[in-house]
Write a protein that holds these residues in place. Sequence first.
Motif, short mmCIF file in Angstrom:
data_model
loop_
_atom_site.label_atom_id
_atom_site.label_comp_id
_atom_site.label_asym_id
_atom_site.label_seq_id
_atom_site.Cartn_x
_atom_site.Cartn_y
_atom_site.Cartn_z
N LYS A 174 -3.15 3.87 -3.05
CA LYS A 174 -2.90 2.80 -4.03
C LYS A 174 -2.59 1.48 -3.34
O LYS A 174 -2.04 1.45 -2.23
N CYS A 175 -2.92 0.40 -4.02
CA CYS A 175 -2.70 -0.94 -3.48
C CYS A 175 -2.30 -1.87 -4.63
O CYS A 175 -2.96 -1.88 -5.68
N GLN A 176 -1.24 -2.63 -4.40
CA GLN A 176 -0.77 -3.61 -5.39
C GLN A 176 -0.65 -4.96 -4.71
O GLN A 176 -0.19 -5.05 -3.57
N GLN A 177 -1.06 -6.04 -5.41
CA GLN A 177 -0.87 -7.39 -4.87
C GLN A 177 -0.26 -8.29 -5.94
O GLN A 177 -0.58 -8.16 -7.12
N ASN A 178 0.61 -9.20 -5.49
CA ASN A 178 1.23 -10.13 -6.43
C ASN A 178 0.83 -11.57 -6.12
O ASN A 178 1.55 -12.51 -6.47
N GLN A 215 0.84 -1.19 0.00
CA GLN A 215 0.00 0.00 0.00
C GLN A 215 0.88 1.24 0.00
O GLN A 215 1.84 1.34 0.76
N SER A 225 -3.94 -6.66 -10.65
CA SER A 225 -3.01 -6.56 -9.53
C SER A 225 -3.15 -5.28 -8.71
O SER A 225 -2.53 -5.16 -7.66
N SER A 226 -3.95 -4.32 -9.18
CA SER A 226 -3.99 -3.06 -8.45
C SER A 226 -5.43 -2.58 -8.22
O SER A 226 -6.33 -2.83 -9.03
N LYS A 282 -6.39 -2.86 -13.32
CA LYS A 282 -5.59 -4.07 -13.55
C LYS A 282 -5.92 -5.07 -12.46
O LYS A 282 -6.33 -4.68 -11.36
N SER A 320 -7.17 1.00 -6.55
CA SER A 320 -6.93 2.30 -5.91
C SER A 320 -8.22 2.84 -5.31
O SER A 320 -9.33 2.49 -5.75
N ARG A 322 -10.30 -0.31 -10.48
CA ARG A 322 -9.57 -1.58 -10.61
C ARG A 322 -9.24 -1.76 -12.09
O ARG A 322 -9.89 -2.51 -12.81
#
Lengths: 113, 114
Positions: free
Chosen positions: B22-26, B6, B72-73, B70, B75, B68
């Motif tokens: 923002k938030c990114q996940q893998n 985050q 992976s992300s 993507k 916001s 949303r």
Amino acid sequence: TQTVSQSDAHVTVFEGDSVELRCNYSYGGSIYLSWYIQHHGRGLQFLLKYYSGNPVVQGVNGFEAEFSKSDSSFHLRKASVHWSDSAVYFCAASTNMGYKLTFGTGTSLLVDP
Amino acid sequence: GGIITQTPKFLIGQEGQKLTLKCQQNFNHDTMYWYRQDSGKGLRLIYYSITENDLQKGDLSEGYDASREKKSSFSLTVTSAQKNEMAVFLCASSIATDSNERLFFGHGTKLSVL
């Protein structure tokens, strides 16, 4: 509307003591129940969950929880706490009809060394 | 294992300002969530998304937008920051087939509005 109630905002115990953190829910249908732990300044981490079967479920780090339909409860227990168990614990519930978890207000556990 | 990141960790804004978290996940998870955490009130769901370009309102969506674009992300935008507002915003993700049985959380973005 489902609700999750954690009646104790704060619990303090000594290291080596046993502890029970209480969670009650209100919902009439099938329900998923879970517990999460939050250390200071961090996100929540999953501890354990119950949906069906054995009402006593085991989680990480020696935690377990027991589901009781008659009491509408899902209390979390640990037989012997360590100072590192000091954290906020959240009970959560969801139905099998959606993606929304309802969280309780949390119980802050302080373990005195 | 995976991670949820985050950004920013701390966000200070002015009253009326539009602010984006923002938030990114893998994990390659399908479902992502934004929760707001206020002291003594637990977590309340703002928005969630079950796949790319999907948005679902939670219980606290008024005053927020989400995106949303993507997988992976995910916001979150505070459309108009409220004076003296202070809260932690937590992003989470889960495998779609598990519904919301188990969520993986980021460390949060702490918002303060002057």
